[in-house]
Every structure is written in structure tokens, then in C-alpha cells.
Scaffold this motif. Structure first.
Motif, short mmCIF file in Angstrom:
data_model
loop_
_atom_site.label_atom_id
_atom_site.label_comp_id
_atom_site.label_asym_id
_atom_site.label_seq_id
_atom_site.Cartn_x
_atom_site.Cartn_y
_atom_site.Cartn_z
N UNK A 124 0.83 -1.21 0.00
CA UNK A 124 0.00 0.00 0.00
C UNK A 124 0.86 1.26 0.00
N UNK A 125 1.81 1.32 0.93
CA UNK A 125 2.72 2.46 0.99
C UNK A 125 4.02 2.06 1.68
N UNK A 126 5.04 2.90 1.51
CA UNK A 126 6.36 2.67 2.12
C UNK A 126 6.87 3.99 2.69
N UNK A 127 7.48 3.89 3.87
CA UNK A 127 8.20 5.01 4.47
C UNK A 127 9.66 4.62 4.62
N UNK A 128 10.55 5.47 4.13
CA UNK A 128 11.99 5.27 4.26
C UNK A 128 12.50 6.29 5.27
N UNK A 129 13.14 5.82 6.33
CA UNK A 129 13.61 6.70 7.40
C UNK A 129 15.14 6.69 7.44
N UNK A 130 15.78 7.70 6.83
CA UNK A 130 17.25 7.74 6.81
C UNK A 130 17.81 8.47 8.02
N UNK A 131 19.11 8.26 8.25
CA UNK A 131 19.84 9.08 9.21
C UNK A 131 20.22 10.38 8.51
N UNK A 132 19.96 11.51 9.15
CA UNK A 132 20.32 12.81 8.60
C UNK A 132 21.65 13.25 9.21
N UNK A 133 22.72 13.11 8.42
CA UNK A 133 24.08 13.43 8.84
C UNK A 133 24.60 14.54 7.95
N UNK A 134 25.43 15.42 8.47
CA UNK A 134 25.81 16.62 7.72
C UNK A 134 26.55 16.30 6.42
N UNK A 135 27.28 15.19 6.35
CA UNK A 135 27.96 14.83 5.12
C UNK A 135 26.96 14.45 4.03
N UNK A 136 25.97 13.65 4.40
CA UNK A 136 24.78 13.46 3.59
C UNK A 136 24.91 12.75 2.27
N UNK A 137 25.91 11.85 2.08
CA UNK A 137 26.00 11.15 0.80
C UNK A 137 25.21 9.84 0.80
N UNK A 138 24.57 9.53 1.89
CA UNK A 138 23.78 8.31 2.03
C UNK A 138 24.02 7.68 3.38
N UNK A 139 23.38 6.57 3.63
CA UNK A 139 23.59 5.89 4.90
C UNK A 139 22.43 5.00 5.27
#
Length: 222
Positions: free
Chosen positions: A198-213
């Protein structure tokens, strides 16, 4: 609701078998301390179930924390099965066989190959499939609202097709002109999905470098 991301552990496989996650206890109730605390050491932020944001491969691309939070919520989600048992580049012809009935308003595409079954052995990282570079523009042409692609193998780059994999990252994350970035979620847990999403939520870590994680991914199944 189900989780589509793997638990972070010291046994988490890494692309190229080069990185590790180390978890150590800092304090322990059993040892007489007031609370349980620990240190989590990632030798690379691109390990485990994680997202690649544009800044990963393009210097001027958006960092993870610069992406509006609503863009991590997906209402139009489809999972397709493209079985794979060895290193290859999944290409347009592979996808053509499963794409006939996909809504052109697709926002999140999940690709299940079955490679999750190899996650505990070296084959998962040294014989993994990847996505061919030309798929990025194929997806943009057929699914103009697509914002993210996720899959059950370790990386967009196949260990045996590394030059093509680097180009795939550039084509998905930092395309030329006004083409939109397609985010990438690697090393997902998809084998237990047994009905429509039905739906998806993606919860990333917000880090100042910010290239992914690392990300935690939640899904509501129908």
C-alpha cells in the motif's frame, strides 16, 4: 506492517568485503552499571540496508538531509520479481518481461531477485547482480514519477561489472540536464513480501555529510 530493511549487526555483509560494523558495550546492567549503552562503529556509511543520495556520486547533488521529508513517503509502490543466481547486469530486456502492467505513476520500484538467500555467504558480495546504466533513462521514460529504486542485493554495482556499476550510479543519481535523480536503496529485505504494498516510508539518518547511509524501511501491505 512489515520492515523491508535488515537489522544492523556485526555480521552485516559489505560490498567488496572491505568494511565492518562493530558493536561494543560501553556499560552493562549485568556488570553493575546503571544502564545498557553501546558504541556503534561503521567503517563505511554505505553498508547494510542504506540509501544512496545524489551527493554520493555528484559533488553538486543533494545531500540526504536536503531532500524534503515527504519525498521519503511512497504511495505508488510495486515489487517485481527478476530471479537471479549469479553476477549479471539486469537490463531493459529483463525488465520488459515484467513491466507490462505497472502503473506509469510508479514512485518506488522494488526489485526482488532472491539474492537475499545468499546474504550469509561470500557469493552475496563477490557474485552479485547490478543494474545496467541504461535502465535509469528507461525508467525515466516509462515512469516519470519514479523517485527511488530498491533491491535485495548488496549494491547497484555488480562486483564483476564495476566500471558499468559506477556509470549506473551516475546515471541514477546525477543525470545530465533536467532529468530527475532516482534514489537507490541497496541490500533490502524483500523475501517476506507476499502481497501488494500500500505504501512505504523510508527513514534515513540525517548526517551533515549526507551522501547516504543506513535507513529503516517500513511498508504497509494490502
Amino acid at each position: 506492517m512489515i520492515r523491508l530493511s535488515h537489522i544492523i549487526s556485526q555480521n552485516t555483509p559489505a560490498y567488496g568485503n572491505r568494511d565492518k560494523i562493530t558493536i561494543n558495550a560501553n556499560s552493562s546492567i549485568i556488570k553493575g552499571d546503571t544502564a545498557n549503552t553501546s558504541s556503534w562503529i561503521f567503517s563505511n556509511n554505505h553498508i547494510g540496508t542504506h540509501i544512496d543520495s545524489a551527493f554520493h556520486f555528484c559533488q553538486n547533488g543533494r545531500k540526504t538531509f536536503e531532500i524534503p521529508v515527504e519525498e521519503f513517503y511512497y504511495r505508488n509502490v510495486i515489487l517485481v520479481d527478476i530471479p537471479c543466481t549469479e553476477a549479471k547486469l539486469i537490463n531493459v530486456s529483463d525488465f520488459d518481461t515484467v513491466s507490462e502492467n505497472i502503473d506509469p505513476g510508479l514512485e518506488l520500484l522494488l526489485i526482488r531477485t532472491g539474492y537475499e538467500n545468499y546474504r550469509a555467504i561470500d557469493k552475496y558480495w563477490d557474485d552479485n547482480p547490478g543494474l545496467a546504466p541504461e535502465l535509469a533513462n528507461y525508467f525515466r521514460a516509462h515512469f516519470p514519477k519514479l523517485r527511488c529504486v530498491g533491491f535485495d542485493f548488496i549494491s547497484l554495482t555488480s562486483w564483476k561489472f564495476r566500471p558499468e556499476g559506477r556509470e549506473s550510479h551516475r546515471q541514477f543519481l546525477c543525470p545530465p540536464g533536467n532529468n530527475s535523480c532516482i534514489l537507490v536503496i541497496e541490500d533490502m529485505a524483500l523475501k517476506n513480501v507476499d502481497s501488494d504494498i500500500d505504501w512505504v516510508i523510508v527513514a534515513p539518518l540525517f548526517v551533515e555529510d549526507g551522501n547516504g547511509g543506513a535507513v529503516t524501511v517500513f511498508a504497509k501491505i494490502v
